[in-house]
Write a protein that holds these residues in place. Sequence first.
Motif, PDB file in Angstrom:
ATOM      1  N   CYS A  74       0.805  -1.219   0.000  1.00 31.68           N
ATOM      2  CA  CYS A  74       0.000   0.000   0.000  1.00 31.68           C
ATOM      3  C   CYS A  74       0.840   1.271   0.000  1.00 31.68           C
ATOM      4  O   CYS A  74       0.299   2.359  -0.135  1.00 31.68           O
ATOM      5  N   THR A  75       2.152   1.136   0.155  1.00 27.64           N
ATOM      6  CA  THR A  75       2.996   2.320   0.117  1.00 27.64           C
ATOM      7  C   THR A  75       2.912   2.974  -1.247  1.00 27.64           C
ATOM      8  O   THR A  75       2.710   4.174  -1.366  1.00 27.64           O
ATOM      9  N   ASP A  76       3.065   2.184  -2.293  1.00 27.94           N
ATOM     10  CA  ASP A  76       2.931   2.673  -3.661  1.00 27.94           C
ATOM     11  C   ASP A  76       2.499   1.509  -4.536  1.00 27.94           C
ATOM     12  O   ASP A  76       3.316   0.909  -5.229  1.00 27.94           O
ATOM     13  N   PRO A  77       1.213   1.157  -4.487  1.00 29.25           N
ATOM     14  CA  PRO A  77       0.772  -0.031  -5.205  1.00 29.25           C
ATOM     15  C   PRO A  77       0.967   0.067  -6.710  1.00 29.25           C
ATOM     16  O   PRO A  77       1.240  -0.928  -7.358  1.00 29.25           O
ATOM     17  N   ALA A  78       0.858   1.255  -7.275  1.00 30.38           N
ATOM     18  CA  ALA A  78       1.023   1.387  -8.721  1.00 30.38           C
ATOM     19  C   ALA A  78       2.426   0.961  -9.137  1.00 30.38           C
ATOM     20  O   ALA A  78       2.605   0.211 -10.089  1.00 30.38           O
ATOM     21  N   ALA A  79       3.426   1.415  -8.403  1.00 27.91           N
ATOM     22  CA  ALA A  79       4.811   1.051  -8.738  1.00 27.91           C
ATOM     23  C   ALA A  79       5.057  -0.428  -8.504  1.00 27.91           C
ATOM     24  O   ALA A  79       5.692  -1.102  -9.320  1.00 27.91           O
ATOM     25  N   LEU A  80       4.548  -0.951  -7.400  1.00 31.10           N
ATOM     26  CA  LEU A  80       4.750  -2.363  -7.095  1.00 31.10           C
ATOM     27  C   LEU A  80       4.049  -3.242  -8.116  1.00 31.10           C
ATOM     28  O   LEU A  80       4.626  -4.196  -8.626  1.00 31.10           O
ATOM     29  N   ASP A  82       3.134  -2.390 -11.128  1.00 32.16           N
ATOM     30  CA  ASP A  82       3.788  -2.184 -12.419  1.00 32.16           C
ATOM     31  C   ASP A  82       5.046  -3.047 -12.518  1.00 32.16           C
ATOM     32  O   ASP A  82       5.275  -3.729 -13.506  1.00 32.16           O
ATOM     33  N   CYS A 119      -5.909  -1.136   1.262  1.00 35.39           N
ATOM     34  CA  CYS A 119      -5.828   0.300   0.958  1.00 35.39           C
ATOM     35  C   CYS A 119      -6.855   0.659  -0.120  1.00 35.39           C
ATOM     36  O   CYS A 119      -6.489   0.965  -1.259  1.00 35.39           O
ATOM     37  N   GLN A 122      -6.754   3.569  -2.712  1.00 32.85           N
ATOM     38  CA  GLN A 122      -5.881   3.544  -3.879  1.00 32.85           C
ATOM     39  C   GLN A 122      -6.410   2.636  -4.982  1.00 32.85           C
ATOM     40  O   GLN A 122      -5.738   2.399  -5.979  1.00 32.85           O
ATOM     41  N   ALA A 125      -6.723   4.278  -8.594  1.00 34.18           N
ATOM     42  CA  ALA A 125      -5.443   4.387  -9.305  1.00 34.18           C
ATOM     43  C   ALA A 125      -5.021   3.029  -9.847  1.00 34.18           C
ATOM     44  O   ALA A 125      -4.498   2.924 -10.963  1.00 34.18           O
ATOM     45  N   TYR A 129      -4.497   1.912 -13.765  1.00 34.55           N
ATOM     46  CA  TYR A 129      -3.297   1.245 -14.263  1.00 34.55           C
ATOM     47  C   TYR A 129      -3.664  -0.001 -15.061  1.00 34.55           C
ATOM     48  O   TYR A 129      -3.159  -0.225 -16.160  1.00 34.55           O
TER      49      TYR A 129
END
Length: 152
Positions: A74-80, A82, A119, A122, A125, A129
């Motif tokens: 959940c810190t940065d799910p888009a980056a993870l 991706d 989360c 998010q 987003a 993605y």
Amino acid sequence: MTRRWVTYTAAAVLLLVLGAIMVVQFAGYQDRQDQREAEQKAATLHAAFAEIGITAFDEETIARVLGSDGGGFCTDPAALVDATANLGSTNGAAGPGIRPSVLDERRLAGDRLVIETYCPDQLEAFDDYVDSLRLDDTTTQPGSQPAPEEAP
């Protein structure tokens, strides 16, 4: 005068000790609350995985890894997502032999369930993605071109 100094010092030490005990007890209480919440979310996620046919880790492992707040996911799910989508959708070769492979859509569904559980703020987003991926019969690489159609 000496008696008062001893009394005041003893009272101060007693208050400090009581304060320290209260802090330790409160921290333990918070840890137990977080652990209960982590276990509940892990049970929910494990059941959701089973429902869509994903073999998941046991609930205890999920609770340890994701905790009560989703951890790194959940810190940065888009980056993870991706990064894992790009790595998980290749054939495992290195260099010029690397090529896209079909990505099981259950993995994307599993990622969505994690975000939904831990989360939900998010989720939009993440859906954006996934919508940006060109999911077809041959590839799931972001921005990849579909295979050209053959002329009759």
